[in-house]
Design an enzyme around this catalytic site. Structure first.
Site: not given
Length: 434
Positions: A395-397
């Site tokens: 999700a952060c990527a």
């Protein structure tokens, strides 16, 4: 969900998604939405997914359903669900509000089955409000100690499974997209130390030192380095690493809050991946503390995640998933807000750069490493938490790629009030780019 008021899962999906959406949903009740060849294949395996979403019609409902296995995806790799997240993003143009009739039918179908208290995954922490009610006021020393322990005191081996042997849990810096993660992490540490330009014998304080990789690299340059962290596991690991390197005379890690550091007159301070835990409302105080700890002409390198958009009225902060599962009390702000806080504390900002693309690459490497070491990761922290981390990293990527969040480095100097010529303590052009 079967009685006179029941509604098929496929009908619920069609109430909020256009018929031509590129997704297929197969449900426990035998109903199906979408074509067989759709690129995204979702399985609703239990009515508990409906109860979760009814109780929390937001990301917490979705996350709980996914973590508990009530909502699944064909072909998914739990260590790296990035492809499915990308495909979920592609559904946005096809979403629509349910009609009043459909909304009433969905509500009636759920209510007809009575109240079902949503199950909470074991890996989920208390909400911000629940923490405050228990006496953990955000960003007090007590609360910071608890929240740092929640995130970092899991298992050093688990972190090594995905961040790799450099034990560096922050954005790497890549010269090329195919550069190895370990080389890119060493590259990042070298960049930070090159920007500070400290000489052998000078003194460095690393706030939020993690497992000590930057402190050890500084000591290898002859710099006298102290690192502080609130994580007992990190400091124990780092102190042992320092002993193995034979650097006890130059390097030291402490379990200590940055507010309690007794030394003064440091030549340099690093804050790498620390500001996310400080709280935006405390930035000025944080920078005041660092200004106090530095000697005149001392340098600060601040490296932190930022938010790309900071419109008036938006409260900087992390979303509910990250707050409950990863970084309790995490807080983000825009680069302009941070630079203003540095300026107001008395610093002169001499350089800042955005490394957003580098963090997306870093996170993809971490997902890949988690996949490579999946069995050991599950042994270390359990299947549920390992699954949470696969989701979090992916999700952060995606968020970095979409420019929802960024990564900024700020190099700032405590001005010399005695009026020494600028060239005596700060070169005319960036020396680290030579």
């Amino acid at each position: 969900m079967g009685n006179g008021k029941s509604m098929l899962i496929s009908e619920m999906v069609s109430a909020v998604l256009d018929a031509d959406a590129p997704v297929r949903v197969e449900a426990f009740d035998g109903s199906v939405f979408g074509p067989k060849a759709a690129p995204l294949q979702i399985r609703v395996t239990s009515p508990k997914a409906v109860y979760q979403l009814a109780a929390n019609p937001n990301e917490i409902g979705l996350v709980r359903s996914y973590i508990l296995g009530y909502l699944d995806f064909a072909g998914i790799d739990y260590a790296d669900p990035y492809p499915q997240m990308r495909q979920m993003m592609a559904l946005k143009p096809y979403l629509h509000r349910p009609s009043a009739i459909d909304a009433a039918r969905i509500a009636a179908a759920v209510v007809s089955h009575g109240y079902h208290k949503p199950e909470v995954p074991q890996s989920e922490g208390p909400s911000r409000l629940e923490r405050i009610k228990s006496g953990l006021i955000p960003h007090t020393e007590k609360a910071d100690s608890e929240t740092v322990s929640f995130h970092y005191d899991l298992s050093n081996r688990f972190y090594a499974d995905f961040i790799g042997p450099t034990m560096t849990y922050t954005c790497a810096v890549f010269d090329t997209p195919d550069m190895s993660l370990d080389d890119a992490q060493r590259n990042k540490i070298d960049l930070i130390l090159d920007k500070l330009d400290l000489k052998p014998g000078q003194r460095l304080l690393d706030i939020g030192c993690g497992w000590g990789s930057l402190v050890i690299a500084a000591a290898k340059r002859g710099i006298r380095a102290i690192g502080v962290s609130l994580s007992h596991e990190q400091v124990e690991y780092g102190q042992d690493w320092i002993r193995r390197e034979g650097l006890e005379d130059l390097a030291e890690l402490r379990v200590m809050d940055y507010r309690d550091v007794p030394e003064r007159d440091f030549d340099g301070i690093t804050s790498v991946g620390m500001m996310e835990h400080v709280g935006a409302k405390n930035y000025r105080h944080y920078f005041d503390e660092m200004f106090r700890l530095l000697k005149p002409c001392g340098r600060l390198l601040n490296h932190q995640i930022t938010i790309a958009k900071d419109k008036p009225g938006n409260r900087p902060g992390t979303d509910e998933f990250l707050d409950r599962y990863i970084f309790p009390d995490g807080d983000l702000a825009s680069p302009g807000f941070i630079e203003s806080a540095l300026h107001d504390a008395g610093f002169e900002v001499v350089n800042q750069e955005n490394l957003r693309q580098h963090y997306a690459l870093t996170l993809h490497h971490w997902n890949h490493n988690l996949k490579e070491h999946w069995e050991d990761a599950v042994r270390q922290v359990g299947f549920e938490r390992a699954k949470v981390y696969g989701l979090y990293l992916a999700a952060c990527a995606l968020n970095f790629e979409l420019n929802g969040i960024q990564l900024h480095q700020f190099l700032a100097v405590k001005p010399d009030k005695d009026g020494r010529p600028l060239g005596d303590w700060y070169p005319l052009r960036p020396w680290w780019m030579a």
